[in-house]
Write an enzyme that holds these catalytic residues in place. Sequence first.
Site, PDB file in Angstrom:
ATOM      1  N   GLU B  70      61.634  55.116  17.204  1.00  0.00           N
ATOM      2  CA  GLU B  70      61.954  56.464  18.135  1.00  0.00           C
ATOM      3  C   GLU B  70      63.201  56.799  17.977  1.00  0.00           C
ATOM      4  O   GLU B  70      63.591  58.048  18.170  1.00  0.00           O
ATOM      5  CB  GLU B  70      61.900  55.861  19.739  1.00  0.00           C
ATOM      6  CG  GLU B  70      60.159  55.762  19.872  1.00  0.00           C
ATOM      7  CD  GLU B  70      59.663  54.294  19.677  1.00  0.00           C
ATOM      8  OE1 GLU B  70      60.502  53.531  19.129  1.00  0.00           O
ATOM      9  OE2 GLU B  70      58.523  53.909  19.828  1.00  0.00           O
ATOM     10  N   HIS B 139      54.253  52.151  30.643  1.00  0.00           N
ATOM     11  CA  HIS B 139      53.394  53.208  30.123  1.00  0.00           C
ATOM     12  C   HIS B 139      53.029  54.210  31.162  1.00  0.00           C
ATOM     13  O   HIS B 139      52.164  55.066  30.976  1.00  0.00           O
ATOM     14  CB  HIS B 139      52.225  52.702  29.503  1.00  0.00           C
ATOM     15  CG  HIS B 139      52.398  51.831  28.260  1.00  0.00           C
ATOM     16  ND1 HIS B 139      52.823  50.742  28.252  1.00  0.00           N
ATOM     17  CD2 HIS B 139      52.280  52.321  26.850  1.00  0.00           C
ATOM     18  CE1 HIS B 139      53.143  50.438  26.925  1.00  0.00           C
ATOM     19  NE2 HIS B 139      52.703  51.316  26.024  1.00  0.00           N
TER      20      HIS B 139
END
Lengths: 368, 340, 325
Positions: B70, B139
Amino acid sequence: MSQIHTLTMPKWGLSMTEGRVDAWLKQEGEQINKGDEVLDVETDKISSSVEAPFSGVLRRQVAQPDETLAVGALLAVLVDGEADEAEIDAVVERFQAEFVASAASEQAQGPAPQKAEVGGRLLRWFELGEGGTPLVLVHGFGGDLNNWLFNHPALAAERRVIALDLPGHGESAKTLEHGDLDELSGAVLALLDHLDITRAHLAGHSMGGAVCLNLARLAPQRVASLSLIASVGLGREINGDYLRGFVEAANRNGLKPAMSQLFADQGMVTRQMLEDMLKFKRLEGVDAALRLLAAAIADGDQQRHDLRGVIAQQPTLVLWGSEDAIIPASHAQGVEAEAVVLPGVGHMVQMEAAEQINQLLQDFVRKH
Amino acid sequence: MARKISYQQAINEALAQEMRRDSTVFIIGEDVAGGAGAPGEQDAWGGVLGVTKGLYHQFPGRVLDAPLSEIGYVGAAVGAATQGLRPVCELMFVDFAGCCLDQILNQAAKFRYMFGGKAVTPLVMRTMVGAGLRAAAQHSQMLTSLWTHIPGLKVVCPSSPYDAKGLLIQAIRDNDPVIFCEHKLLYSMQGEVPEELYTVPFGEANYLRDGDDITLVTYGRMVHLAMEAANNLARQGIDCEVLDLRTTSPLDEDSILESVEKTGRLVVIDEANPRCSLATDISALVAQKAFAALKGPIEMVTAPHTPVPFSDALEDLYIPDAAKIEAAVRKVMDASRSAA
Amino acid sequence: MSTQLSSEQLLHAYEVMRTIRAFEERLHVEFATGEIPGFVHLYAGEEASAAGVMAHLRDSDCIASNHRGHGHCIAKGVDVYGMMAEIYGKKTGVCGGKGGSMHIADLSKGMLGANGIVGAGAPLVAGSALAAKLKGRDDVSVVFFGDGASNEGAVFEAMNMASVMNLACIFVAENNGYAEATASKWSVACDHIADRAAGFGMPGVTIDGYDFFAVHEAAGAAVERARSGQGPSLIEVKLTRYYGHFEGDAQTYRAPDEVKNLRETRDCLLQFRNKTTRAGLLSAAQLDAIDGRVDGLIEDAVRRAKADPKPQPADLLSDVYVSYP
């Protein structure tokens, strides 16, 4: 011989699936004449009155205020003549047993607008009714075929009626080449060709009136009659501030003052109407199209086109609202045509006085 | 009638139309195509939930799968944005911001200011937000307030397919870095979406319902719960005005204040945790600038100050619902009536 | 000294290194007066690295630097007076006084910014290299980072991605022996930072950073490789910094006379002067002339920067966004 009529939730415009009953304007037991306003209904897009399509005594208010009902649902029972309560109960019971909300069944959506490449560009139009010399409805600056939502079904009772989205508007292609009246009139002519219509009655609102006048100038043989509602092209003055404000408005607060000038009844300017207009104005190409057309129509407070000379060519009806804040109703005076000025109505005459306009148009077109 | 497509399709269409219009737009992220270097299908996933599906084949070389790095690919998107390209990078779940935050917080958001106005960083970071998928604490977060806090970023959270398309096109054309938050529970929502290109401007709240009694300010998925509550309350004679913020930075302060000036009452609904959140920020804004108009206390309906739980029994409690919104509205109405 | 350079190129390299040295030496003096705000990290001693790499780059090639960035900026062509004014926090600075020493940038020169976040430049140049690739250009991107940053995940991610995507990207690890006050001998687990290149599938070399010609040669090979589409490289440049981590650092962690010895025996400017004059490539007079010119340039930059106005209150709120309603 008595008749029991059912008054149902109307479908105004293409996307209406349900309406909320606002208030009853007539009470049970009252005599109602065809065209009378019976109750107010609100949708997410518009609020208006439901008019009686038949005469009779209001015998049963089936729908209650604040109730939200599907299009086609039973609102009231009117009786022309005699009927006892049991007969009315039976009619209501049978209706409710058989009624299936059309929104629930996808098949029952009814007629839908069409789209096609016409004269080299995408056009959208909506046809209702059949037979007779067709009537073509041409909306004004910034409008679309939904401007005729209160008129189109009624007018279609007697003939084929076509409402279109002009280039730069609605769901027609947004790109304009010249952005002038000739281009718009050309697009209407192209649609007539596409639909194999040799001759039609034309009804235009505001800029759409000028589009019709200009079409009559270009192709007089194609025009059976002209109906001009608050039309451009019949005088000098126009509200330049409105045009400018409408074009420049990029948000709700900017648009509201402009849109409010269109109506005498401010209640017509709903949140959803503003939102729908903003959605239109955000589409790629619309801003450029509107700027071109605004410049083609007017220079400040002065109209660019005087099309009064075209009027005498064919039967012409001129309609205006007395409170028109965009183009003064005085333009209805002195034209070689039947002219009617409706009191208390603003620029959006066909929406604000739908029933009267429908009647006047129908009578006029029937004659010619 | 405009055709109806889903929120997810609206996002895909916005990407496709902008990529067709502007050759500097490209997509980079984890499995935005899927199948890179693998023996099987290319574009196997089109994003973990299929949002970018099909773009890989339509735009060869412009839909780039990145390694699971990322910092690496978000940073690369930031760097590419300074070089005249318009990257749309996808951070699969906003929760992964923990991995790449520096590249957003200290790089993209700061360049323009730090470099004296000379840098332009037209980056879009699309990211999935929100609870409801039983995806647990890492999440499911709603981190809009985290981004909104950072000067230099714009933060978008569309609530409908129409807004998703128009706001994403605006985000791609915008010359500042934009965090584009997509609520995962809205992906399948259907709505009318024009086929044409259009933009929805940033910083303009959408009035979804006009009302005189109380203002409900919210954004994202909560918009739909607020509308449900407003419709229920209307039957009880309480007329709610519902504002969908659309973007939390810029924030449409004027519309919030205008509405509260009219109604005199405010409930802020935010799916995020409550401390230092949009809910507190908007409450403070109104208390500061529209205090005289208030007829009663301001209420906030938010998630509790806990991580997002896994078990459905707990997650359903965690996420604000229409009943909680209705209760908050009634509380404000009651408090203001008794005060009057 | 195998690299064949024209006298023009040699003079330019010397001028770059000499400018950096004079800039940093002067800042060291000026900082002590208290007139310069904030943190200043000096590059003196490391000049051969910036000059040796940048000799191969053009304006359209991108670099990203770190907190110790003055040398990279000067070598990439950023205006020296503008830099000085920026460091003094003046409105006339290259960033209008909003960035300072750690954020000097000039995108028109391909200078993507000095950076206050250790290791952050690496993903950024992977991005500029990706942009070049997508645009079909042969521009090269270079990131300069230290031995401290060589332990940052951001650098690893960028190196791996640059290799996977075959980007025209060069990773220059300037190993000056210390990350702040921590020795790289202790903090870097392998013998050489360059050894890490193998893990990312790219070539890695360790070179003498006091020797301009060694840096020039290694960088030349890496730039050629990148420009011709063969992918990224890692160059570890071993050198030292003459001053502390930042100005004010007493450097008690260093050995006594460590810097003094290196300065006297290894200094890159001295080596360059000796090698070029002994080989008859340049004359002492040519180099002296540059020294004089550079001293004048720095004196002028400092004088103007000191006299320049500070930013105005309105500048506080500008340049946050391109547009913000």
